[in-house]
Motif scaffolding. Structure first.
Motif, short mmCIF file in Angstrom:
data_model
loop_
_atom_site.label_atom_id
_atom_site.label_comp_id
_atom_site.label_asym_id
_atom_site.label_seq_id
_atom_site.Cartn_x
_atom_site.Cartn_y
_atom_site.Cartn_z
N GLY A 3 38.85 9.31 3.66
CA GLY A 3 37.83 8.35 3.18
C GLY A 3 38.32 7.45 2.03
N LEU A 4 38.85 7.78 1.28
CA LEU A 4 39.49 7.13 0.01
C LEU A 4 40.56 6.25 0.30
CD1 LEU A 4 39.73 6.43 -2.93
CD2 LEU A 4 40.99 8.52 -3.17
N ALA A 5 41.50 6.92 1.24
CA ALA A 5 42.82 6.13 1.49
C ALA A 5 42.30 5.04 2.71
CB ALA A 5 43.50 7.01 2.54
N VAL A 6 41.41 5.22 3.55
CA VAL A 6 40.66 4.16 4.25
C VAL A 6 40.20 3.00 3.39
CG1 VAL A 6 39.07 3.51 5.87
CG2 VAL A 6 40.54 5.80 6.40
N LEU A 7 39.44 3.33 2.54
CA LEU A 7 38.77 2.29 1.64
C LEU A 7 39.73 1.54 0.89
CD1 LEU A 7 35.64 4.22 0.28
CD2 LEU A 7 35.51 2.20 2.22
N ALA A 8 40.82 2.35 0.43
CA ALA A 8 41.79 1.73 -0.34
C ALA A 8 42.96 0.78 0.48
CB ALA A 8 43.09 2.70 -0.79
N ALA A 9 42.83 0.94 2.04
CA ALA A 9 43.53 0.21 2.80
C ALA A 9 42.74 -1.03 3.40
CB ALA A 9 43.87 1.01 4.11
#
Length: 193
Positions: A3-9
């Motif tokens: 989820g963190l990686a998706v938001l950061a993308a």
């Protein structure tokens, strides 16, 4: 972490899930975080359901499956920032596999442990050298603010190598306390002494 990686993308621009995965991989975030790729679409749906991302468009091109493009919301941006703040400010112990092995290393003969530590140290030295060279190369093209996680990783790896080197030295020089008792214990078949 996915989820963190998706938001950061998606903080960069709107994307569909396949593009999110591509960007995460291209940026090496799958090396920085433990990601479970099989749950990408579930994570995207959950982020959408909680209002952290929203649908920009949904389109089908030719015979391809429908692609839904998402963008980050203000709530998603706030969540991303809060999450990063917590990850940076709050230390969390994540025991490495090596620590688990050390906790039960007495199950092996000290000479075997010495051999295994030599193998580990050789691999660490080789990998650290490659990481150092790659980091030096990246520094020529990439601002440091995007490399600090690689610097941190290298510092941990170098500390691991130094610890392993010192431990190996104690075993090789036979200055490790209770080494003789450890050897006798194995000579007797692992019975308590």
């Amino acid at each position: 972490m996915l989820g963190l990686a998706v938001l950061a993308a998606v903080v960069e621009r709107p994307m569909h899930p396949y593009e999110m995965a591509t960007v995460i991989r291209e940026r090496g975030k799958d090396q920085d975080m433990v990601l479970k790729w099989g749950s990408l679409y579930t994570v995207v749906r959950n982020l959408h359901r909680h209002g952290f991302i929203e649908v920009v468009e949904s389109a089908r091109h030719g015979g391809r499956p429908e692609r839904t493009v998402y963008r980050i919301t203000d709530a998603g941006r706030a969540e991303l920032q809060d999450w990063v703040r917590e990850l940076i400010a709050v230390p969390e112990r994540e025991p490495p596999r090596f620590k688990a092995g050390l906790s039960v290393w007495a199950a092996l003969d000290p000479d075997e442990v010495t051999s295994l530590l030599r193998q580990r140290l050789a691999r660490l030295d080789e990998e650290n050298s490659a990481h150092r060279a790659a980091l030096d190369e990246y520094r020529r093209e990439v601002p440091r603010m995007f490399l600090v996680e690689a610097e941190y990783d290298l510092a941990l790896r170098e500390a691991d190598a130094e610890f392993t080197r010192a431990l190996l030295d104690e075993l090789a020089r036979e200055t490790f306390p209770d080494l003789q008792r450890w050897r006798e214990w194995h000579a007797e078949g692992g019975a308590a002494t």
